[in-house]
Design a protein around this motif. Structure first.
Motif, PDB file in Angstrom:
ATOM      1  N   ASP A 110      -8.506  12.687 -13.447  1.00 51.23           N
ATOM      2  CA  ASP A 110      -8.101  11.805 -12.397  1.00 51.23           C
ATOM      3  C   ASP A 110      -7.738  12.892 -10.976  1.00 51.23           C
ATOM      4  O   ASP A 110      -7.070  13.676 -11.178  1.00 51.23           O
ATOM      5  N   LEU A 111      -8.573  12.515 -10.009  1.00 50.74           N
ATOM      6  CA  LEU A 111      -8.480  13.535  -8.866  1.00 50.74           C
ATOM      7  C   LEU A 111      -7.554  12.766  -7.581  1.00 50.74           C
ATOM      8  O   LEU A 111      -7.661  13.272  -6.729  1.00 50.74           O
ATOM      9  N   SER A 112      -6.809  11.853  -8.158  1.00 54.05           N
ATOM     10  CA  SER A 112      -6.096  11.177  -6.917  1.00 54.05           C
ATOM     11  C   SER A 112      -4.823  12.015  -6.591  1.00 54.05           C
ATOM     12  O   SER A 112      -4.344  12.792  -7.509  1.00 54.05           O
ATOM     13  N   LEU A 113      -4.649  12.219  -5.362  1.00 61.21           N
ATOM     14  CA  LEU A 113      -3.452  13.003  -4.712  1.00 61.21           C
ATOM     15  C   LEU A 113      -2.252  12.323  -4.683  1.00 61.21           C
ATOM     16  O   LEU A 113      -1.158  12.751  -3.897  1.00 61.21           O
ATOM     17  N   GLN A 114      -2.291  11.069  -5.091  1.00 56.79           N
ATOM     18  CA  GLN A 114      -0.996  10.154  -5.066  1.00 56.79           C
ATOM     19  C   GLN A 114      -1.057   9.229  -6.339  1.00 56.79           C
ATOM     20  O   GLN A 114      -1.733   8.418  -6.566  1.00 56.79           O
ATOM     21  N   HIS A 115       0.181   9.744  -7.094  1.00 60.27           N
ATOM     22  CA  HIS A 115       0.348   8.701  -8.357  1.00 60.27           C
ATOM     23  C   HIS A 115       1.817   8.758  -8.796  1.00 60.27           C
ATOM     24  O   HIS A 115       2.631   9.387  -8.214  1.00 60.27           O
ATOM     25  N   ASP A 137      -0.313  16.429   0.045  1.00 58.73           N
ATOM     26  CA  ASP A 137      -1.012  16.371   1.024  1.00 58.73           C
ATOM     27  C   ASP A 137      -1.691  17.858   1.283  1.00 58.73           C
ATOM     28  O   ASP A 137      -0.809  18.868   1.645  1.00 58.73           O
ATOM     29  N   ARG A 169       3.136  12.244  -3.914  1.00 57.83           N
ATOM     30  CA  ARG A 169       1.808  12.303  -3.082  1.00 57.83           C
ATOM     31  C   ARG A 169       1.382  13.884  -2.621  1.00 57.83           C
ATOM     32  O   ARG A 169       2.737  14.519  -2.319  1.00 57.83           O
ATOM     33  N   PHE A 221      -1.327  17.063 -11.046  1.00 58.17           N
ATOM     34  CA  PHE A 221      -2.493  16.476 -10.061  1.00 58.17           C
ATOM     35  C   PHE A 221      -3.599  17.609 -10.577  1.00 58.17           C
ATOM     36  O   PHE A 221      -3.366  18.715 -10.980  1.00 58.17           O
ATOM     37  N   ASN A 222      -5.028  16.984 -10.378  1.00 61.95           N
ATOM     38  CA  ASN A 222      -6.191  17.877 -10.717  1.00 61.95           C
ATOM     39  C   ASN A 222      -6.677  17.971  -9.465  1.00 61.95           C
ATOM     40  O   ASN A 222      -6.930  17.033  -8.638  1.00 61.95           O
ATOM     41  N   ARG A 265     -13.737  14.775  -3.923  1.00 59.04           N
ATOM     42  CA  ARG A 265     -12.922  13.540  -3.876  1.00 59.04           C
ATOM     43  C   ARG A 265     -13.772  12.521  -4.885  1.00 59.04           C
ATOM     44  O   ARG A 265     -14.996  12.667  -5.069  1.00 59.04           O
TER      45      ARG A 265
END
Ligand SMILES: [Cu+2]
Length: 147
Positions: free
Chosen positions: A30-35, A47, A45, A136-137, A147
């Motif tokens: 999971d490469l999302s930077l907000q969860h 940034d 999140r 985070f990954n 991304r």
């Protein structure tokens, strides 16, 4: 002595090199930077710096912390840890949350990636009597964050 050892040493070195070079990150990261945090207490999140994190350069991120319905969470204490899961090492520096910039926005300073590949960033968050973690990954290549 040297002659008899060197062929096997060369093979071992070659194999080690291949293993390191070929350890591609898992494809299902999971490469999302907000969860949501692990137990849903917060939404987190990350940034990265606007220019992207350059390899081997110190830089800062921002952490945005809110409740599940979007209210900023102030005065949280956030511990940071992380590293490269496939290499068994942590960050070359000691990144930490240094201050709250504005309500719910925190500075994560002292970040430095020493190589390309898969890094994880783990936050331990406490706000009032609520504690939760978030992971985070980040996969870095020469061009920056994948991304
Ligand atoms: Cu590494």
């Amino acid at each position: 002595m040297f002659r008899s050892l060197s062929p096997s040493l060369a093979i071992v070195a070659t194999l080690a090199g291949l293993v390191t070079a070929c350890a591609a990150p898992p494809t299902d990261l999971d490469l999302s930077l907000q969860h949501a945090s692990s137990h849903g207490a917060f939404v987190v999140r990350l940034d990265p710096p606007p220019t992207g994190p350059a390899i081997n350069q110190m830089h800062a991120w921002q952490v945005r912390l809110s409740t599940p319905d979007g209210a900023p969470v102030s005065q949280a204490s956030i511990a940071f840890d992380g590293g490269m899961p496939q290499h068994g090492h942590g960050f070359p520096t000691k990144p930490r949350i240094t201050r709250e910039i504005s309500p719910g926005v925190y500075a994560l300073e002292g970040m430095k990636f020493s190589m390309t590949g898969w890094w994880d960033m783990r936050l331990d968050i406490r706000a009032g009597d609520v504690s939760d973690g978030a992971v985070f990954n980040v996969v870095l290549n020469e061009a920056g964050i994948r991304r």
